[in-house]
Structures are given as C-alpha cells and as structure tokens.
Design an enzyme around this catalytic site. Structure first.
Site, mmCIF file in Angstrom:
data_model
loop_
_atom_site.group_PDB
_atom_site.id
_atom_site.type_symbol
_atom_site.label_atom_id
_atom_site.label_comp_id
_atom_site.label_asym_id
_atom_site.label_seq_id
_atom_site.Cartn_x
_atom_site.Cartn_y
_atom_site.Cartn_z
ATOM 1 N N CYS A 67 50.042 -20.989 -22.152
ATOM 2 C CA CYS A 67 49.340 -19.723 -22.415
ATOM 3 C C CYS A 67 48.056 -19.976 -23.197
ATOM 4 O O CYS A 67 48.073 -20.567 -24.283
ATOM 5 C CB CYS A 67 50.229 -18.783 -23.210
ATOM 6 N N ILE A 68 46.957 -19.482 -22.680
ATOM 7 C CA ILE A 68 45.664 -19.774 -23.302
ATOM 8 C C ILE A 68 45.531 -19.170 -24.703
ATOM 9 O O ILE A 68 45.041 -19.828 -25.625
ATOM 10 C CB ILE A 68 44.490 -19.300 -22.403
#
Lengths: 130, 102, 135, 102, 135, 130
Positions: free
Chosen positions: F78-79
C-alpha cells in the site's frame, strides 16, 4: 537528573515514539538530562530517512533528529534489531553487501550494550512501547 | 522507596492494567498513558476494579492522551488525577524506578 | 553507592507470536557481560516462554527455548516464575524446562535457576530493583 | 452460510477470543492461531468459557503453532481439534467468509 | 451473482494509541469509489473512535475524527455501533459524534448514519457479509 | 478457489507474515489460486530489501519474493502505508526527492484500491495481523 529512554515500537503504527518524544521534551524543559534514547524492537524503524508522511501529519524521524541536534542526545539504534528490520547505516550496508543504506541523520547504529550502559549510567530509565 | 508504573493499553482489551494493579505496593503510583487512559474512566464495567486500589496507590492519567480521545476531566474516576507531560516527568523523578507494563 | 545495579528483565508475553521474548533474551545475554545483579521475572503470558517441548519446525521460525538453559553459563541464575500465572494457565512447574546453574560458592553444585514465587513475592522482587526492563 | 473466525491472541492477555465467541453463530468455526492457540488449552482459568461454546461452534487450533509452543494435543480441551495449514485452507474454503479477530 | 459485494469494515481498536483506526478510515474512503454495499461496525474499543470532542493538539498527532462526518458524502451511511460495547465503557449514544447523510431516495432528508445495535444484531450483520476487513 | 490475502504486520516482530506465508503455500499446494497478497499497516515493512536476519533465521522477504516468482503472485504494498513507514520504489523515491529506494524484487507499490479490488475479485479474503 539523568533520564534514559527506550523506544520499542515503530513510528505512526504505535503512539510510543510520539509519547517518548513529548516526554523527552518535557524532561529537558524541566532541566533534566536525557543523554541517550535507545531504539529497540520495531523502534528501530523510527530511524529510516525514507519516511514520507502526509504533509498534515507530524514527521516523527525529523522531530527526533532535530531534538537530538538541539540537545546533543545520543540516538542509538540496536544493531541486531535493525538488521532484522532493514535499517542500515553506510558501514553496515557495505559489510552486508547491500546497495544502499537508509539511516537518518542524528541516529547511530550500535550494540545492545549501549542499552545496559544507559541503565547503569542514568538515574531513571523509562520505556515506551506496545 | 516507591515505583511509578506506566500502563499504555486499554483495560477493556488487554489485561495489563489489571496485572499492574495486582503488582503494585501501597504508596506506588500508576500513570495511565496512550490507550491506557481509558482505565481512568468513571462508570465503566472496570471502574470498580480500578477504584478499589485508589488511595493505597496513586492513580494518574496523562491529560494530553485523555483530551486526544475526547475524555474530559469530568469523566474521570474519583481519585484519578490528570497530569501533563511535565507531571509525567515529575512522577518519574520523584519515584525510585519506573516500570512499564507493556 | 556501589557500581552494581539490580537489573530486572520482566517477561510478560508469549513466545513466537511476537518477537519480544526472543529480543528480551538477546538483551539478557549481552547484559550478562556487565557484571550487574541480574534477575528475570516471568509472569502473565511470559511463563509460556519456559514450557518444555517447543518444536518450531512447522512454523519455520527458530526455536530459541534451548537458550534459556545456557543462561547459567552467563551467570544469569535467578529466573523468578509467578505461581498464580502458571495456575491460571493450567501449568505446573513440571511443564517448564529444567534450567540449572553451577554454584561456584558451593563447590559447583548444580542448582535450579527457576524459582516459582507467589504474586506477593514477585511484587516484592520488583520493588527491590534499580532498573526494570519490560518485554 | 457460515463463517470461519480466526483468533491470534492469547486469551489470558487480550479479550479477542471472548469477543469472537460472543459474536459467533451456531455452526460457525473458530480457528485459534499464533498466540491464540493458548485458548485451546484444557485446565485453565478460561477453559470453561471456551468449552461452553464447543459443539454449537466448532473449535480448532493450528497444530504447528501449538507444537511451537510446546502444547501437545493431549493438552487440548475436549472438542478442540488440531489442524495443519492444509486444514486451515480447507476451513477457509468450506466456510462462506473469514473474519479475523485482530 | 451481482457484481456488488457486501463489505464490512470491523473496527475494534481505540484511536491514536495505534494507527489501525486511521488506516481503516483510509481504506473506507478509497473503497467508497468501488460502488459496493459498504457497512462499518464499531465494537469493543472501536466505539471509542466515534467519541465527541477529540483534541489531539497536545499529543502532536492529527485529529482524524472529523473525517467520520464526511463519510455521508462518500455514500458510506451505515455505521453500526454495538450497544453492549458502549455500556461496558460507560458511554451512551450522546457521547458519540453526530454523523448524518442526505438520503437521495427521500428528498435528500438528513438522516443519522450511526445505528446503535445490540450484540445479537451485530452478530447477524457480520454473518450477512461477503467480505470482512478487520482493523 | 481464488483466495486473497492481507498481511498487516511487519516481519519478525509479529508472526503474521510467517503464518500468511505458510497459509499461502498450503493454499497453492491444495490447488487454489492466490492471485494477490496485499501488505498494509506495518505489513509494508516485509517489502524492504535491506533486511539482514541472522543466518540461522528465516529470511521473510526472500521467502515471499521466491514464492511470488514461482507462482506469479502479485505482491502489492500500500502506497500510503509505505510512505509513512519509509518503503519506497524507484519512482516514489524520485518523486519524493529521496536519494534511494529500498523495495525488494517481486513487490510493487500501489494504491488501496488494489485491496478493494482483491476483495471483489476473489472468493475468500483472509487477513493476518496483530
């Protein structure tokens, strides 16, 4: 009084690094000495210089780096805990054959002996963790 | 010779506060911080357990953590005192040791 | 004041689910070089760290329980285990590993390192320390 | 339509298992994994709470986690069955959803 | 089978002590773009996420509680809160923020998003989902 | 059956990444598909290539990288969670003005939408965390 501090959890995920930071600032403001803060367990993750929190959130690593500079606090990252979790300085990166390091300014990597030494040399020891 | 105990977990989820209160000596202090501040709430299912030790043990909550969670001082149990980070430092220095119930 | 401080390592967490038990042991081993007065406390889920017969091959994680038996060689000889914590978990002292040390003051007699104590005794032990490290 | 619940925390420290058992429907399954396997022990202070739901709810422990912790199958509560990772997969696929009590 | 799945976000942890509450909300906001049937459940310490009057300046952490009030704009309108969890913690519905949405099927009437339900009702809600994300 | 997996805690500190790995191997062995594993919260820390665990311990990142390669599993980090915690790929490092990245082979950084998509497209979703 000399107060030693341990941070045992990573930034953002647990409040420990924040509470420790606020505690250390208050201790210094009250005239106490905080010669060293020891980062252990996931606490070593505070020391990465690659963290990019959203602009409206606090920058935990920057805060520690600035506080340490202003008050000459020795920010020590446990080498064994750091190796497991991928926090390396230039020396360690070279020694381990890794192509880069990621430690932030103001932090240094050293052994667990620094934790014991802090316990011996300070008047109080306070731990923040999970 | 007395100890400052810190507890940082919600007593509704985790039994750290209970274990801490079971290992305090009279005259010790317990400071509830982070999610531990919920242990200082009045009117809960656990209030009686906590109140039973008030007096013999001095009970504190870290006010900045209580405020973050929307807990005004009117919500605290009788005998639970709010302190700031400066009060936290004073508690550390005026007790002989600090024990964290992580 | 003497240069020797009383250090207590407090272990309240189960092994393997989290790393605290292992990394606590790593501190104890390093700390042993400092010639302090060292004790270990096992209470709450920490008593599970000392159970016999741990076999970690199936989870792919290193079994560190044999290290407890080496503590005597590091002059770490006081492992206090809380009786009430054992009882709540359906354990007795027989469920724990045998951990011993050789007492140099008693002609190197082999003695048990584990001392099962009551909660009240544990409370007293905690109150006698200079430095308490919690895991 | 039934649910596989997973619980990964020791019930002696954390109330996840209790909350899970309070939110299971009859016919659901509860798989205790990681430190959650201690919830399957016989003869503990919590054994009665767990045993009370056995039958209506199927109870399992992840055997590799039990073995890691030195818990032989002779230590398990009646009605608690050990499964391997392959059994874990089967439980996931034979129930309609998985709910993790993190 | 329809393309719309029933997603339930289960919130069982208190805010600020750990990041789960905040990062759960981040998933909910992104997830809202996917046109699924979304519900949020608050039980155990998760009910503390919704308390009024959160003021985080002193701890130096961002106050994310106002974001709950924006959920209606994202068509996230079902926030189930367990009554037993509130009661155990000495809370009532009045201690929670007011969170509302405008019902497009009812002439944009403003309606409450928080629905206090019993433990038995919460159990039923959980059992009706396709996907359960736990925080 | 298609099974989606979420890993929510960091390596070594919690058993979650190990349990998820053993679960995924068993699922694949049983003939199921695991198209994607999504790393969220501290789970993003699994993706650092700088981890150097002791030689007698498992190498969690290497294990995931190898498993993903063998079975074409999409390992998504997840960024937003990764930025906070200092896990960056080359693009992100450049965009954020950082002098290095630290992501390991086989992992890619993407948005939370990939988690929701996984929930929609798989038959079952299993979460491992704290």
């Amino acid at each position: 009084m000399k107060i030693g501090v341990v941070v045992s959890e990573g930034p953002y995920t647990h409040e420990a690094a924040d509470t420790a930071y606020n505690f250390v600032r208050a201790a210094l403001a009250a005239g106490h000495e905080v010669p060293r803060v020891f980062f252990y367990h996931d606490g070593v993750n505070v020391a990465t210089r690659l963290s990019v929190p959203p602009q409206d959130e606090r920058h935990i690593q920057n805060n520690w780096t600035a506080l340490a500079k202003e008050h000459s606090i020795d920010l020590v990252v446990c080498i064994a805990a750091a190796q497991r979790r991928g926090i390396l300085d230039k020396n360690e990166a070279e020694r381990q054959g890794k192509d880069t390091d990621n430690i932030a300014e103001g932090f240094r990597i050293s052994g667990l002996g620094q934790l014991i030494e802090m316990g011996i040399q300070t008047d109080r020891l306070v731990m923040f963790g999970d | 010779m007395s100890t400052l105990h810190t507890v940082n977990k919600s007593p509704f989820t985790n039994r750290s506060l209970e274990s801490c209160l079971n290992h305090c000596k009279d005259g010790d202090a317990v400071l509830m911080i982070e999610d531990g501040v919920y242990g200082g709430l009045a009117g809960t299912a656990l209030a009686e357990m906590v109140a039973a030790r008030a007096g013999a043990v001095k009970l504190y909550v870290l006010a900045p953590d209580a405020h973050a969670r929307g807990l005004g001082e009117d919500r605290l149990l009788d005998g639970v005192s709010p302190v700031g980070y400066d009060g936290f430092v004073d508690l550390v220095t005026t007790h002989d040791r600090t024990q964290a119930w992580l | 004041m003497s240069d020797v401080k009383k250090f207590l390592y407090v272990n309240r967490k189960a092994p393997y689910g989290t790393i605290y038990a292992l990394e606590s042991l790593e501190v104890v081993l390093i700390g042993a070089a400092f010639d302090q007065d060292v004790s270990l406390a096992f209470l709450d889920d920490g008593v599970f760290q000392l159970t016999r017969g741990q076999e970690t091959d199936e989870i792919g994680v290193k079994n560190f329980s044999p290290t407890f038996r080496a503590l005597g060689d590091y002059d770490v000889t006081k492992l206090y285990v809380e009786r009430e914590s054992l009882e709540e978990r359906g354990l007795t002292e027989d469920d724990l590993q045998e951990i011993t040390y050789e007492d140099e003051d008693d002609d190197w007699a082999e003695k048990p390192s584990i001392r099962v104590v009551s909660r009240a005794e544990m409370t007293d032990i905690m109150a006698q320390q200079d430095v308490i490290l919690s895991f």
